[in-house]
Design a protein around this motif. Structure first.
Motif: not given
Lengths: 265, 265
Positions: A74-83, A91-100, A106-112
């Protein structure tokens, strides 16, 4: 009750048309769905806006130095929390182009890293991850066995898969909904053992989900090289109900299932 | 639908009196309960009179040469079946003096031993069994964790515990029963997350059962040294429904849960 994330990835219903056509559709990027999804409490506030997050958090392994995949990010909330937990890579995967697109903005991190992909076809790279996570996405997947098999391949032996889905008691009924009685609320169940498509209206009309029994969900994991570590039929705790009395109905029937499984071989 | 064994072991309700007093009571030997129990299809016909038996049978390990315990053995149908599979020794345990008397009268085999004991207090001898079985008895047990811990001690590492209980969807409602609607039968669920006593009338008034969520049942096993091998929310197959159309309702909501667990350490 609070708005909930997770009814957020599905495919538009194409009744009478084959599965492959269904799969090619993406309801999440329809304007009305995306607008509704964006307004959900958990979409605005992130993990803290999801009442089940504390229970998930309690099952979370130490992610420091781990390679993590977030399936249906989705919007990457968990991906950022993991970071923030010092994961080595997410690696965050989603079908939605809008969400990605939003997740990236919303993400400013090279590790995601984010990737647009349909989990009904997605294949994980082999032995690439130390931890797999998914929040309220798998009940939109038609071929659960295929997905679990590729997650198994993607994880290292001993790695955990921690995921939530809509609970089958919540999913099963052909007409899901509460009955109000003098004695309190009732949740009528039918067709529990009849697995397959369930069509509901949520944010958009004709959202397709795939009901599976709890037994099928667990046996699919067991039969594909996972051991079951914990099964939680989420309910709010007393403090949560005190703060939000509407949550009390979640004790009448579970809406969310949390499963912690470990790759054994 | 066919009569079912298994609502057959419980303790008389003593509302307002402590658990210990409840435990001392034995409803199974009350004349009206015992008469009703004796007339059940599964009491008369044995394992073949229980619609879920083929599903249990499919999970059964080879019992040849094994030491087997049958927890809540009733009339001893399973104990005798295990002996027919060339088990080395079978111990059948039940609270009911009447049932054990009948089990002994119906058994002509030196390899089967019967014992009168309350499973709420019973302690298995350590490392004495290669297989533990229980049919529709554990939902009458108030302290499931204690029981599972002693079964763990009684089994050898690697041994299986195969048991059935009433499914929590069936157990949970404060007023269990079908609702007939134009669209078919509904099974209203409430209080699913509220574990504890449920009092119903079955063969006798005031039969006490203990509702636990599916998660609690599985986590209790996992947390006490078992790995979950299979979880089956029993449903009749097409042939069974063809022979007995009344069984079709079992697909609307599961009544019986089958769990196959293995002692891991």
């Amino acid at each position: 009750m609070p708005a909930r994330r997770g009814f957020d990835r599905t495919n538009a219903p194409c009744i009478g048309i084959g599965i492959e056509n269904e799969m090619a559709q993406n309801i999440y990027d329809k304007p009305e769905f995306f607008a509704g999804y964006s307004a959900l409490q958990r979409s605005v506030e992130g993990l803290g806006g999801a009442a089940e997050w504390p229970a998930i958090r309690a099952r979370m392994p130490d992610l420091k130095g781990k390679r993590v995949i977030d399936l249906g990010c989705g919007f990457g909330w968990f991906s950022r929390w993991a970071q923030e937990q010092e994961a080595a890579h997410v690696l965050g995967v989603d079908l939605s182009e809008n969400m990605i697109a939003r997740a990236k903005a919303d993400t400013n991190d090279q590790g995601i890293e984010y990737e647009i992909a349909n989990l009904d076809h997605y294949e994980l790279p082999k032995h690439a991850f130390d931890f797999a996570y998914s929040s309220l996405a798998f009940h939109y997947i038609s071929d659960f066995k295929r997905l679990i098999a590729t997650i198994h391949e993607g994880l290292l032996p001993g790695a955990h898969l921690l995921f939530t889905i809509e609970h089958p008691i919540y999913m099963a009924p052909t007409r899901p909904g509460w009955q109000a009685t003098e004695g309190g609320k009732l949740w009528p169940v039918n067709q529990y053992s009849v697995e397959g498509r369930r069509i509901t209206d949520w944010l958009a009309k004709g959202v397709v989900k795939y009901h599976r029994t709890l037994g099928t969900t667990l046996n699919t994991l067991i039969d594909n090289g996972f051991s079951i570590q914990h099964v939680e039929e989420w309910q709010p705790d007393d403090d949560q109900i005190k703060r939000n009395p509407d949550l009390a109905e979640e004790r009448e029937r579970p809406m969310i299932l949390i499963v912690d499984a470990q790759r054994t071989f």
